[in-house]
Motif scaffolding. Structure first.
Motif, PDB file in Angstrom:
ATOM      1  N   GLY A 149       9.768  54.814  58.631  1.00 49.83           N
ATOM      2  CA  GLY A 149      10.060  56.404  59.250  1.00 49.83           C
ATOM      3  C   GLY A 149      11.134  56.249  60.571  1.00 49.83           C
ATOM      4  N   ILE A 162       6.369  56.648  53.730  1.00 51.55           N
ATOM      5  CA  ILE A 162       6.856  56.754  55.257  1.00 51.55           C
ATOM      6  C   ILE A 162       6.307  57.841  56.079  1.00 51.55           C
ATOM      7  CG2 ILE A 162       9.464  57.664  55.511  1.00 51.55           C
ATOM      8  CD1 ILE A 162       9.340  54.954  53.390  1.00 51.55           C
ATOM      9  N   SER A 195      13.056  58.320  53.502  1.00 53.50           N
ATOM     10  CA  SER A 195      12.706  58.535  51.864  1.00 53.50           C
ATOM     11  C   SER A 195      14.002  59.201  51.418  1.00 53.50           C
ATOM     12  CB  SER A 195      12.202  60.297  52.353  1.00 53.50           C
ATOM     13  OG  SER A 195      11.221  60.296  53.038  1.00 53.50           O
ATOM     14  N   ARG A 205       6.748  60.764  58.772  1.00 55.15           N
ATOM     15  CA  ARG A 205       6.886  61.600  59.250  1.00 55.15           C
ATOM     16  C   ARG A 205       6.941  62.300  60.297  1.00 55.15           C
ATOM     17  NH1 ARG A 205      10.882  63.418  55.151  1.00 55.15           N
ATOM     18  NH2 ARG A 205      11.754  64.194  56.415  1.00 55.15           N
ATOM     19  N   PHE A 234       5.006  63.004  47.582  1.00 53.85           N
ATOM     20  CA  PHE A 234       6.132  62.192  47.963  1.00 53.85           C
ATOM     21  C   PHE A 234       7.315  63.503  47.918  1.00 53.85           C
ATOM     22  CE2 PHE A 234      10.738  60.068  47.885  1.00 53.85           C
ATOM     23  CZ  PHE A 234      10.019  59.569  49.277  1.00 53.85           C
ATOM     24  N   GLU A 283       4.517  59.959  51.650  1.00 50.39           N
ATOM     25  CA  GLU A 283       4.535  60.226  52.474  1.00 50.39           C
ATOM     26  C   GLU A 283       3.894  60.990  53.465  1.00 50.39           C
ATOM     27  OE1 GLU A 283       9.268  62.771  52.739  1.00 50.39           O
ATOM     28  OE2 GLU A 283       7.941  63.348  51.728  1.00 50.39           O
ATOM     29  N   GLY A 307      15.659  63.513  56.229  1.00 53.85           N
ATOM     30  CA  GLY A 307      14.705  62.656  55.293  1.00 53.85           C
ATOM     31  C   GLY A 307      15.631  61.491  54.740  1.00 53.85           C
TER      32      GLY A 307
END
Length: 191
Positions: free
Chosen positions: A7, A94, A129, A96, A171, A143, A126
């Protein structure tokens, strides 16, 4: 077991890695940034500083993470999609975080305006991602939104749940564009 936490800077990778390690009986945490710096896996850049040598880092980290002592590890790196062999990964998370929260974090860290802008754009769009999706198997991706008011231990427990049960993975559902689309202060980052 190899779990990646990736991230943009400031999302809480190291904090959550420490909690996650405890939940997995003190599994080793591998900090990719520290390894890249300590092993001088860098190349000069045209900006006068250094960039990561992606191929050299990928080769070095593939050998390192293939060793028995790293069989079970939590890998922390915003560069993970670029420098980790996808065949070595069991789960890539990931992390966020709202761009609004990240701006405060970056200002507290005294990031330059350019560094703030680059990282805010990466989070809004993103980018990590997207790059993870290009490099890792979809079934191994998830995520997780990190919020200031949520205890890191709860986020770590969610990751354990994702590791144990693929149905807990999600995701592509985090989208920062709708909340910022009418905010001129945030839109300036996208110009």
């Amino acid at each position: 077991m190899k779990i990646i936490l990736s991230g943009t800077p400031g999302v809480g990778k190291h904090t959550i890695a420490a909690m996650l390690s405890s939940l997995f009986n003190k599994v080793t945490i591998v900090d990719i940034n520290k390894i890249i710096l300590s092993e001088d896996l860098l190349i000069p850049s045209h900006r006068g500083n250094h960039d990561v040598d992606i191929q050299k880092s990928l080769n070095f980290l593939t050998l390192l993470l293939s060793k028995k002592e790293f069989q079970d590890s939590i890998i922390v790196a915003h560069l993970a999609p670029y420098v980790i062999d996808p065949l070595l990964v069991d789960l890539a998370i990931i992390l966020r975080r709202s761009p609004y929260e990240l701006i405060k974090i970056y200002e507290d860290r005294s990031y330059s305006q350019t560094k703030i802008s680059d990282n805010i754009v990466a989070e809004i769009l993103g980018i990590i991602s997207y790059d993870a999706l290009k490099n890792f198997e979809f079934s191994k991706l998830s995520e997780l939104e990190i919020a200031t008011g949520v205890l890191p231990s709860l986020s770590a427990q969610k990751i354990v749940n994702m590791y144990m049960d693929k149905k807990q993975r999600s995701f592509g559902n985090i989208d920062w564009l709708p909340p910022i689309q009418n905010d001129p202060e945030m839109l300036k980052f996208l110009k």
